[in-house]
Design an enzyme around this catalytic site. Structure first.
Site, PDB file in Angstrom:
ATOM      1  N   SER A   1       0.893  -1.301  -0.223  1.00 10.47           N
ATOM      2  CA  SER A   1      -0.083  -0.078  -0.239  1.00 10.47           C
ATOM      3  C   SER A   1       0.817   1.497   0.169  1.00 10.47           C
ATOM      4  O   SER A   1       2.108   1.165   0.000  1.00 10.47           O
ATOM      5  CB  SER A   1      -0.778   0.084   1.350  1.00 10.47           C
ATOM      6  OG  SER A   1      -0.016   0.037   2.403  1.00 10.47           O
TER       7      SER A   1
ATOM      8  N   THR B   1      -1.563   8.810   3.064  1.00 10.15           N
ATOM      9  CA  THR B   1      -1.514   7.153   2.876  1.00 10.15           C
ATOM     10  C   THR B   1      -2.402   6.705   4.080  1.00 10.15           C
ATOM     11  O   THR B   1      -2.964   7.512   4.870  1.00 10.15           O
ATOM     12  CB  THR B   1      -0.195   6.593   2.940  1.00 10.15           C
ATOM     13  OG1 THR B   1       0.339   6.969   4.309  1.00 10.15           O
ATOM     14  CG2 THR B   1       0.682   7.140   1.749  1.00 10.15           C
TER      15      THR B   1
ATOM     16  N   TYR C   1       7.531   6.185  17.587  1.00 14.13           N
ATOM     17  CA  TYR C   1       7.742   6.140  16.281  1.00 14.13           C
ATOM     18  C   TYR C   1       8.986   6.802  15.594  1.00 14.13           C
ATOM     19  O   TYR C   1       9.842   6.267  14.967  1.00 14.13           O
ATOM     20  CB  TYR C   1       6.570   6.864  15.345  1.00 14.13           C
ATOM     21  CG  TYR C   1       6.668   7.095  13.655  1.00 14.13           C
ATOM     22  CD1 TYR C   1       6.493   5.888  12.913  1.00 14.13           C
ATOM     23  CD2 TYR C   1       6.647   8.112  13.151  1.00 14.13           C
ATOM     24  CE1 TYR C   1       6.501   6.001  11.590  1.00 14.13           C
ATOM     25  CE2 TYR C   1       6.820   8.209  12.031  1.00 14.13           C
ATOM     26  CZ  TYR C   1       6.858   7.613  11.133  1.00 14.13           C
ATOM     27  OH  TYR C   1       7.131   7.477   9.785  1.00 14.13           O
TER      28      TYR C   1
ATOM     29  N   LYS D   1      12.663   5.470  14.084  1.00 17.53           N
ATOM     30  CA  LYS D   1      13.134   5.939  12.871  1.00 17.53           C
ATOM     31  C   LYS D   1      14.550   6.548  12.882  1.00 17.53           C
ATOM     32  O   LYS D   1      15.232   6.614  11.861  1.00 17.53           O
ATOM     33  CB  LYS D   1      12.016   7.175  12.175  1.00 17.53           C
ATOM     34  CG  LYS D   1      10.792   6.679  11.689  1.00 17.53           C
ATOM     35  CD  LYS D   1      10.984   5.639  10.446  1.00 17.53           C
ATOM     36  CE  LYS D   1       9.753   5.472   9.841  1.00 17.53           C
ATOM     37  NZ  LYS D   1       9.996   4.347   8.796  1.00 17.53           N
TER      38      LYS D   1
HETATM   39  N1  LIG Z   1       2.426   8.852   5.290  1.00 18.03           N
HETATM   40  C1  LIG Z   1       3.430   9.506   6.028  1.00 18.03           C
HETATM   41  O1  LIG Z   1       2.919  10.763   6.517  1.00 18.03           O
HETATM   42  C2  LIG Z   1       4.591   9.299   6.137  1.00 18.03           C
HETATM   43  C3  LIG Z   1       5.550  10.492   6.583  1.00 18.03           C
HETATM   44  C4  LIG Z   1       6.916  10.055   7.014  1.00 18.03           C
HETATM   45  C5  LIG Z   1       7.410   8.848   6.599  1.00 18.03           C
HETATM   46  N2  LIG Z   1       6.683   7.774   6.244  1.00 18.03           N
HETATM   47  C6  LIG Z   1       7.372   6.507   5.967  1.00 18.03           C
HETATM   48  O2  LIG Z   1       6.837   6.030   4.598  1.00 18.03           O
HETATM   49  C7  LIG Z   1       7.012   4.763   4.860  1.00 18.03           C
HETATM   50  C8  LIG Z   1       5.750   4.205   3.816  1.00 18.03           C
HETATM   51  O3  LIG Z   1       4.451   4.511   4.642  1.00 18.03           O
HETATM   52  P1  LIG Z   1       2.982   4.812   4.028  1.00 18.03           P
HETATM   53  O4  LIG Z   1       2.731   6.144   4.500  1.00 18.03           O
HETATM   54  O5  LIG Z   1       2.932   4.378   2.640  1.00 18.03           O
HETATM   55  O6  LIG Z   1       2.035   3.894   4.908  1.00 18.03           O
HETATM   56  P2  LIG Z   1       1.119   2.497   4.751  1.00 18.03           P
HETATM   57  O7  LIG Z   1       0.522   2.571   3.342  1.00 18.03           O
HETATM   58  O8  LIG Z   1       0.557   2.184   5.933  1.00 18.03           O
HETATM   59  O9  LIG Z   1       2.453   1.327   4.349  1.00 18.03           O
HETATM   60  C9  LIG Z   1       3.093   0.708   5.372  1.00 18.03           C
HETATM   61  C10 LIG Z   1       3.643  -0.665   4.703  1.00 18.03           C
HETATM   62  O10 LIG Z   1       4.385  -1.328   5.667  1.00 18.03           O
HETATM   63  C11 LIG Z   1       3.943  -2.776   5.867  1.00 18.03           C
HETATM   64  N3  LIG Z   1       4.062  -3.343   6.902  1.00 18.03           N
HETATM   65  C12 LIG Z   1       3.643  -2.803   8.022  1.00 18.03           C
HETATM   66  N4  LIG Z   1       4.098  -3.689   9.305  1.00 18.03           N
HETATM   67  C13 LIG Z   1       4.563  -4.887   8.519  1.00 18.03           C
HETATM   68  C14 LIG Z   1       5.114  -6.050   8.872  1.00 18.03           C
HETATM   69  N5  LIG Z   1       5.181  -6.552  10.204  1.00 18.03           N
HETATM   70  N6  LIG Z   1       5.744  -6.912   8.078  1.00 18.03           N
HETATM   71  C15 LIG Z   1       5.710  -6.587   6.599  1.00 18.03           C
HETATM   72  N7  LIG Z   1       5.102  -5.375   6.201  1.00 18.03           N
HETATM   73  C16 LIG Z   1       4.593  -4.513   7.217  1.00 18.03           C
HETATM   74  C17 LIG Z   1       2.528  -2.495   5.362  1.00 18.03           C
HETATM   75  O11 LIG Z   1       1.892  -3.655   4.744  1.00 18.03           O
HETATM   76  P3  LIG Z   1       1.123  -4.793   5.418  1.00 18.03           P
HETATM   77  O12 LIG Z   1       0.014  -4.139   6.487  1.00 18.03           O
HETATM   78  O13 LIG Z   1       0.317  -5.705   4.212  1.00 18.03           O
HETATM   79  O14 LIG Z   1       1.925  -5.608   5.987  1.00 18.03           O
HETATM   80  C18 LIG Z   1       2.647  -1.278   4.617  1.00 18.03           C
HETATM   81  O15 LIG Z   1       2.774  -1.866   2.995  1.00 18.03           O
HETATM   82  C19 LIG Z   1       7.144   4.230   6.068  1.00 18.03           C
HETATM   83  O16 LIG Z   1       8.242   3.958   6.499  1.00 18.03           O
HETATM   84  C20 LIG Z   1       6.493   5.397   6.950  1.00 18.03           C
HETATM   85  O17 LIG Z   1       7.058   5.473   8.339  1.00 18.03           O
HETATM   86  C21 LIG Z   1       5.212   7.993   6.029  1.00 18.03           C
END
Ligand SMILES: NC(=O)c1ccc[n+]([C@@H]2O[C@H](COP(=O)([O-])OP(=O)(O)OC[C@H]3O[C@@H](n4cnc5c(N)ncnc54)[C@H](OP(=O)(O)O)[C@@H]3O)[C@@H](O)[C@H]2O)c1
Length: 267
Positions: A15, A191, A156, A160
């Site tokens: 996702s 997201t 969190y 990080k």
């Molecule tokens: N969205 C924001 O505002 C934001 C801001 C700063 C940084 N980030 C970083 O960007 C990255 C992507 O996040 P996103 O925003 O795209 O969120 P997201 O859509 O919730 O993606 C998180 C992903 O991590 C996977 N995941 C979680 N636990 C897992 C586990 N135990 N084993 C394997 N996979 C696991 C989830 O897949 P499953 O549930 O299918 O396992 C999902 O594909 C993350 O590192 C996040 O910290 C996001």
């Protein structure tokens, strides 16, 4: 290094940013290995890539489960004679005041397990292959909020920061042997992760597609980091006058949350 013909492992590819990044990397000619727990979502991402003429493989796995993670590392090494890039992007976020985490050390354990330990396990598992090849690039997805101190995300952000520190150590120790790293400091991105917090639905955010472009840049051009101007200014402030920056931003964040809550109620 162009992504064409390269093999890239992307965690968190079911996702959000990871799924978009995998699709974009495949369009650039990379073979992408998709890792996450939700098998159906992974298969959808894989099929969208293959039906567009790209190459992708789905590896459903809970990366917090050490045995399952070790098994997937073994499988990746067996399936691909070379692996060029690892994108450690899988994560979970917890938004909770520290006072409400009293008696909840598991908040810190859960975030560190996936955001840090799982990424380290995967990196160490692929490292012998990287060293054998004489190259390997490790990208880590992290947040602008490790550059500017924000409240409510202590578990969190600590995980990080650990991940960033590990990436820096990796290039300091093994840069001479072809191991490179990129730290990607995302701002807020629309997201599943960010919209889980109700008030953030009223906040302007970067799209997941645009954020994925940052991971493509990280994998393709291999800069030391990818960040925003705000993140850079925050870092500079924290390096020079950390007390002032923390004191100035504290009431600003409180006001921002109150404004977002008002906007959300009005919707
Ligand atoms: N969205 C924001 O505002 C934001 C801001 C700063 C940084 N980030 C970083 O960007 C990255 C992507 O996040 P996103 O925003 O795209 O969120 P997201 O859509 O919730 O993606 C998180 C992903 O991590 C996977 N995941 C979680 N636990 C897992 C586990 N135990 N084993 C394997 N996979 C696991 C989830 O897949 P499953 O549930 O299918 O396992 C999902 O594909 C993350 O590192 C996040 O910290 C996001």
């Amino acid at each position: 290094m162009s992504l064409d013909g390269r093999t890239v492992v992307v965690t968190g590819a079911s996702s959000g940013i990871g799924a978009h990044a995998a699709r974009q990397m495949a369009k650039h000619g990379a073979t992408v290995c998709l890792l996450a727990r939700r098998a159906d979502e992974l298969v959808q991402v894989r099929d969208s890539i293959t039906s567009a003429g790209g190459t992708a493989h789905a590896y459903p796995v809970d990366l917090v489960d050490a045995d399952a993670a070790d098994a997937v590392i073994k499988q990746l090494l067996a399936d691909h004679s070379r692996i060029d890039v690892l994108v450690n992007n899988a994560a979970r976020s917890i938004r909770r005041p520290i006072t409400e985490s009293i008696g909840r050390v598991h908040d810190y354990e859960r975030t560190i397990d996936i955001n840090y330990i799982a990424a380290v396990r995967l990196t160490l598992g692929l490292l012998p292959r990287f060293l054998e090849q004489g190259h390997g690039h490790v990208v880590v997805s992290t947040s602008m909020s490790t550059q500017i101190p924000i409240p409510l995300f202590s578990a969190y952000l600590a995980s990080k920061s650990a991940l960033e520190s590990f990436a820096r150590s990796l290039s300091a120790e093994l840069g001479g042997e072809g191991i490179t790293t990129t730290i990607v400091h995302f701002p807020m991105v629309r997201t599943e992760m960010s919209t889980a917090t109700e008030i953030y639905q009223a906040m302007p955010m970067m799209s997941a597609r645009k954020a994925a472009g940052w991971l493509v840049k990280a994998a393709d051009s291999r800069p030391t980091r990818v960040t925003s101007l705000t993140g850079r200014v925050g870092e500079l402030g924290m390096a020079t006058v950390p007390g002032v920056i923390t004191a100035v931003t504290r009431p600003l964040f409180r006001r921002m949350d109150a404004t977002l809550a008002r906007r959300t109620r009005r919707k």
